[in-house]
Design a protein around this motif. Structure first.
Motif, PDB file in Angstrom:
ATOM      1  N   GLY A 157       0.638  -1.038   0.015  1.00 49.56           N
ATOM      2  CA  GLY A 157       0.159   0.045  -0.020  1.00 49.56           C
ATOM      3  C   GLY A 157       0.939   1.262  -0.057  1.00 49.56           C
ATOM      4  N   PRO A 158       1.761   1.576   0.871  1.00 52.34           N
ATOM      5  CA  PRO A 158       2.676   2.601   0.940  1.00 52.34           C
ATOM      6  C   PRO A 158       3.539   2.795  -0.112  1.00 52.34           C
ATOM      7  CG  PRO A 158       2.558   1.631   3.190  1.00 52.34           C
ATOM      8  CD  PRO A 158       1.836   0.634   2.310  1.00 52.34           C
ATOM      9  N   LEU A 159       3.913   1.511  -0.852  1.00 53.70           N
ATOM     10  CA  LEU A 159       5.041   1.732  -1.808  1.00 53.70           C
ATOM     11  C   LEU A 159       4.640   2.111  -2.905  1.00 53.70           C
ATOM     12  CD1 LEU A 159       7.180  -1.331  -0.693  1.00 53.70           C
ATOM     13  CD2 LEU A 159       7.943   1.014  -0.357  1.00 53.70           C
ATOM     14  N   PHE A 160       3.354   1.373  -3.433  1.00 51.14           N
ATOM     15  CA  PHE A 160       2.629   1.720  -4.759  1.00 51.14           C
ATOM     16  C   PHE A 160       1.580   2.654  -4.697  1.00 51.14           C
ATOM     17  CE2 PHE A 160       5.468  -2.138  -5.021  1.00 51.14           C
ATOM     18  CZ  PHE A 160       5.777  -2.103  -6.201  1.00 51.14           C
ATOM     19  N   PHE A 161       1.079   2.888  -3.556  1.00 48.80           N
ATOM     20  CA  PHE A 161      -0.272   3.816  -3.581  1.00 48.80           C
ATOM     21  C   PHE A 161       0.037   4.873  -2.262  1.00 48.80           C
ATOM     22  CE2 PHE A 161      -1.649  -0.427  -4.849  1.00 48.80           C
ATOM     23  CZ  PHE A 161      -2.168  -0.036  -6.044  1.00 48.80           C
ATOM     24  N   PRO A 162       1.256   5.592  -2.504  1.00 50.91           N
ATOM     25  CA  PRO A 162       1.450   6.536  -1.557  1.00 50.91           C
ATOM     26  C   PRO A 162       0.596   7.810  -1.345  1.00 50.91           C
ATOM     27  CG  PRO A 162       2.880   6.786  -3.402  1.00 50.91           C
ATOM     28  CD  PRO A 162       2.064   5.665  -3.655  1.00 50.91           C
ATOM     29  N   THR A 163       0.001   8.040  -2.265  1.00 49.82           N
ATOM     30  CA  THR A 163      -1.082   9.165  -2.168  1.00 49.82           C
ATOM     31  C   THR A 163      -2.491   8.876  -1.489  1.00 49.82           C
ATOM     32  OG1 THR A 163      -2.125   8.704  -4.329  1.00 49.82           O
ATOM     33  CG2 THR A 163      -0.007  10.161  -4.294  1.00 49.82           C
ATOM     34  N   PHE A 164      -2.646   7.704  -1.166  1.00 49.51           N
ATOM     35  CA  PHE A 164      -3.976   7.138  -0.543  1.00 49.51           C
ATOM     36  C   PHE A 164      -3.626   7.451   1.160  1.00 49.51           C
ATOM     37  CE2 PHE A 164      -5.812   4.252  -4.054  1.00 49.51           C
ATOM     38  CZ  PHE A 164      -5.568   5.300  -5.046  1.00 49.51           C
ATOM     39  N   SER A 165      -4.726   7.284   1.771  1.00 44.14           N
ATOM     40  CA  SER A 165      -4.660   7.216   3.336  1.00 44.14           C
ATOM     41  C   SER A 165      -4.347   5.561   3.667  1.00 44.14           C
ATOM     42  CB  SER A 165      -6.056   7.394   3.865  1.00 44.14           C
ATOM     43  OG  SER A 165      -7.080   6.594   3.513  1.00 44.14           O
TER      44      SER A 165
END
Length: 434
Positions: free
Chosen positions: A42-50
């Motif tokens: 999640g943080p590595l590939f979708f960093p703009t998400f909560s």
């Protein structure tokens, strides 16, 4: 017509070992992605998400693998019904292994932007495509060599493969988590389990290279020209019932092994090593008991065990989420163990049950499509639905318990509508009404 008389039958032990090893390797590839999705993707590939939205997005790419699995079962099922079970084992392992190694090479969002999650999505799709063919080939090659009164026992060995694959995948992640800092794991450590898949795939190909073709396949002289068309035309009701029946098994397995990891580490503050240890211990017990449950299936029939397992799941889901919400390792383990014992009561016999429901000429396609559609219903949706429901509840995610109970009741109804296949039944099943 092929001449089966000139084909030397392999040792059932060697055949079962090769099927188990190959299935374990392919499920290792599939599970290592699920663990990474729960912990770091999640943080590595979708960093703009909560944080919650990033987890949901990572689970979305996880779910794509399940959507691809029925397509893989159609593709490889066609090969299995037209060309043989053995080619399926080789091709599916090569595809899954290559895609898994490639996941470990994908740059993150910070490096290549939106191309990163897109590549992740494509490779996850290819993983699912390969795994969709794996189960049908491994199970059929084993069950069609086994004596009628021991089909459930021998076909249970490929069913142990997912447990071993999960333990191997999570054991590697646990070892890396214990030896690397969080920053090191997030930077490069998470890639190592994916790269390891290449070595495992090579070992699996070596093991499977000496296997002989299924004697039951070699006896068929009227192969279906388009197996999927025949399955849809003649067995559509059977496919839908088996998909609905197996949905609960996937829902339980992935709620324990995937969703609970994300929920406990993010919402309850439980450490990653503690959660991985709890889940791995549960899966270890499940794998060890699989052959025993299969023996009961040979003794008492497939359908009674499936109905018992579904009923047990329906009764246990609320206690399971209550025990999980405590954050106490022993209580979480007990909650998971009850769920997985109910799960394996069903899934230990499905490797014999599903092939027995279909006639041999379309068996590879029919059994694999039903099995993998169940994965879409139960496996792809459960982490996403459970994460959403848990995000709108209190400390105890009762909504997740209600969802899993509902899936169990759906599967119970489907199993009730399926016929029994006697443990000593003849290889050719009567076509189901459709």
């Amino acid at each position: 017509m092929h001449d089966a008389r000139n084909v030397r039958a392999p040792s059932l032990f060697r055949l079962a070992a090769a099927s188990l090893a190959g299935t374990a390797i392919e499920f290792y590839d599939f599970f290592v992605y699920g663990t990474a999705a729960a912990l770091v993707l999640g943080p590595l590939f979708f960093p703009t998400f909560s944080p919650v939205a990033g987890t949901l997005a990572a689970f979305g790419t996880f779910g794509v693998g399940f959507i691809a699995r029925p397509l893989g079962s159609v593709l490889f099922g066609h090969i299995g019904d037209r060309r043989g079970r053995r080619p399926v084992l080789i091709a599916s392992l090569m595809l899954t292994g290559t895609a898994t190694v490639a996941v470990g090479c994908v740059p993150t969002y910070d490096t290549i932007g939106m191309a990163a999650p897109v590549l992740l999505l494509v490779l996850r799709f290819l993983q699912g495509l390969g795994l969709g063919g794996e189960w049908g080939g491994a199970v059929l090659l084993t069950v069609e060599h086994a004596p009628p009164g021991r089909r459930a026992l021998w076909s249970s060995f490929p069913q142990v493969g997912p447990s071993l694959g999960f333990i191997l995948a999570n054991g590697m992640v646990l070892g890396l988590s214990a030896t690397l800092s969080d920053a090191q794991f997030a930077s490069w450590g998470w890639r190592i389990p994916f790269w390891t898949a290449g070595l495992l795939a090579a070992a699996g190909l070596w093991l499977r290279g000496s296997l002989t073709e299924s004697p039951r396949f070699l006896e068929i002289d009227d192969h279906a020209r388009v197996p999927l068309a025949e399955v849809v035309r003649v067995h559509w009701r059977l496919v839908l019932l088996t998909a609905g029946a197996l949905a609960v098994g996937y829902a339980v397995f992935y709620s324990v092994t995937t969703w609970s990891l994300a929920y406990a580490t993010e919402r309850l503050g439980v450490s990653r090593p503690v959660m991985l240890t709890c889940v791995m211990a549960t899966v270890l017990v499940q794998g060890a008991l699989t052959p025993l449950a299969a023996l009961l299936g040979d003794r008492y029939g497939r359908r009674p065990l499936c109905l018992t397992g579904c009923a047990a799941v329906a009764l246990w889901m609320f206690p399971m989420v209550a025990l999980l919400s405590t954050g106490e390792p022993l209580l979480m383990f007990l909650g998971f163990l009850g769920a997985m014992l109910a799960f394996i009561t069903m899934f230990a016999v499905t490797a014999a049950y599903l092939p027995e429901l279909y006639e041999p000429r379309v068996r590879c396609t029919g059994a694999a499509v039903g099995y993998n559609l169940g994965g879409v219903l139960g496996g792809a949706l459960t982490p996403i639905v459970a994460t959403t429901l848990a995000g709108h509840g209190g400390r105890v995610p009762w909504g997740v318990g209600a969802y899993l109970t509902a899936v169990a009741l759906l599967s119970l109804g489907c199993f009730a509508l399926l016929p029994e296949t006697a443990p000593v039944s003849v290889p050719v099943a009567e076509p189901a009404p459709g």
